[in-house]
Structures are given as C-alpha cells and as structure tokens.
Design an enzyme around this catalytic site. Structure first.
Site, short mmCIF file in Angstrom:
data_model
loop_
_atom_site.label_atom_id
_atom_site.label_comp_id
_atom_site.label_asym_id
_atom_site.label_seq_id
_atom_site.Cartn_x
_atom_site.Cartn_y
_atom_site.Cartn_z
N ASP A 26 0.92 3.71 8.83
CA ASP A 26 0.72 5.14 8.56
C ASP A 26 0.25 5.81 9.85
O ASP A 26 -0.73 5.39 10.47
CB ASP A 26 -0.32 5.34 7.45
CG ASP A 26 -0.37 6.78 6.99
OD1 ASP A 26 0.37 7.11 6.05
OD2 ASP A 26 -1.14 7.57 7.55
N GLU B 251 4.88 10.26 6.97
CA GLU B 251 4.44 9.50 8.14
C GLU B 251 4.22 8.03 7.80
O GLU B 251 3.56 7.30 8.55
CB GLU B 251 3.16 10.10 8.71
CG GLU B 251 1.93 10.00 7.83
CD GLU B 251 1.75 11.19 6.90
OE1 GLU B 251 0.61 11.62 6.69
OE2 GLU B 251 2.77 11.68 6.35
#
Length: 245
Positions: free
Chosen positions: A106, A149
């Site tokens: 992430d 993301e």
C-alpha cells in the site's frame, strides 16, 4: 537469396506492408518475366491488403486481450486476472504440496501527495511502485494493482521466509527510488503464505491485508509477516479495524 538461387528471375516486385500506419514488412514477388500485366499487379496489391488486414486484426485482438487483464494506468495485471491466477495457484499448491505467498503493498500518504502536488503526481507515485514490482518480479510471479494505491504480488512456490526477503527488497527499492518533484515515497507491506498461515483463500487475503495495515500502524515503510489464522483473534481484528476507521 536462397529463394532465387538457380531460378530464372527477371523482375522483383516489392510491396510494403503497413498496419495501423506502421510499416512492418514487405511482400516480395520474384517473376521469370520482365513485366507483369496490370491485372496481375492489381491482384498482388489486393493480396498485400489482405495480409495487412489479417495482421491488423491480430494486433487488435491482442490489444483487447491485454486490456482485459491489465490495469490501464500501470500496465500491471488487474484484480480480475490476479484472482483467477490465485485460484489456479491454489490448485497447483494442493496438487504439489508446495506453498505460495502473497505480498500486499500500500502506497503511503497518497492523499497527501495528491493534495500537495496534484493527482498527476499521485498517478506518478502509483506508476513508480508498479515499475518497482515489474523490475523485481520473476517470470512466474503475478504483480497486480488491486485498486487505488493497493497492490498484490503472487509468489508461486515461495515460503514465508523467501517472501519476506522479496518484500523487503521491494520496500527498499521503493524507498530509494527518486521521483520528480515528489522526491521519495514509501510503501507499507504485508506477507502471508498458503499452508503456513491459512488454507482458505479469503482468509489468506485478509491476513495479508491485516499484516499490511499493521505495517502502517507501526510507522509505515515496513514489512510485516501475518500471523497464522489460529493465532488471529476476532477481538484483535475488530480493534484494528476500528483504529483504521
């Protein structure tokens, strides 16, 4: 040269082949006559067009096929392809009694990047992580953008020990990669391994996410190994979920 050896060639007709406005080859005809009739030239031109059409259709088919399994922004595999690959890997792992691992990544502080530099630089940061994953992937690995993301990498045949080494290499490369205007970015990573942590795919993905968010809660830019499902208590999951919210 081999084609025309010992052959009575008096003329050569060369027709360029063009597909999607790009020249990709030539159609060459060797003739025993010095001149060809107009009807013959028309036929050769028509034949060349048929070749161009076949190549164009093949290229378009390949492009559509790639778009169906890849993420438009990064060129990584998309979530759909990752899930299909994961199902196949489970079958292989059970059949061969071999583990596989998943790395969850992430990007840290994407909102801050977007607010400070604009969404174009947010996209640049996402593409930077994608490039790192491509550069560090084996031919059998499946790096994918899951959404926003978040990324996953499927590592066939890799134990948790090997996955932790791979994840740390990815983390370090992300941190050391310099990006125009932004400077440096970081990522939080989690690792979970089939057989070792769980034999249920949904649980394994959840454990990967939990490990990834543990990295975030512990300061970001870290790699965390998941706990086996037997050691993961619902109270801990509930508290951590509350903290994330």
């Amino acid at each position: 040269h081999k084609v025309v050896t010992n052959q009575p060639v008096k003329s050569v007709i060369v027709i360029p082949l063009i597909a999607q406005k790009k020249e990709f080859g030539w159609f060459c005809v060797f003739s025993a006559r010095e001149e060809l009739a107009n009807t013959e030239m028309d036929f050769l031109g028509l034949f060349a067009k048929q070749i161009e059409m076949a190549i164009t259709i093949a290229d378009l088919f390949q492009a559509v096929r790639e778009q169906a399994v890849t993420d438009g922004l990064t060129g990584l595999y998309n979530r759909r392809y990752f899930e299909e690959a994961l199902e196949k890997e489970v079958q292989r792992a059970r059949r061969q009694k071999q583990p596989f691992s998943i790395i969850g990544i992430d990007l840290d502080f994407l909102k801050k990047i977007n607010d400070t530099y604009g969404h174009n630089y947010g996209d640049l940061a996402i593409k930077t992580i994608a490039n790192v994953l491509k550069a560090n992937a084996r031919s059998v690995d499946v790096p994918a953008r899951i959404g926003g993301e978040e990324f996953n990498v499927l590592l066939p045949g890799i134990s948790s020990q090997g996955a932790m080494i791979a994840a740390e290499r990815i983390r370090k490369t992300i941190e050391n990669t310099e990006i125009d205007t932004i400077g440096h970015i970081t990522g939080s990573l989690g690792v979970a391994t089939y057989f070792e942590h769980s034999e249920n795919i949904d649980e394994l993905l959840e454990l990967t996410d939990q490990a990834m968010y543990t990295s975030k809660r512990n300061g970001r830019n870290k790699v965390t190994l998941a706990k086996p499902i037997s050691e993961t208590y619902w109270q801990e999951v509930a508290v951590n979920t509350f903290l994330d919210i």
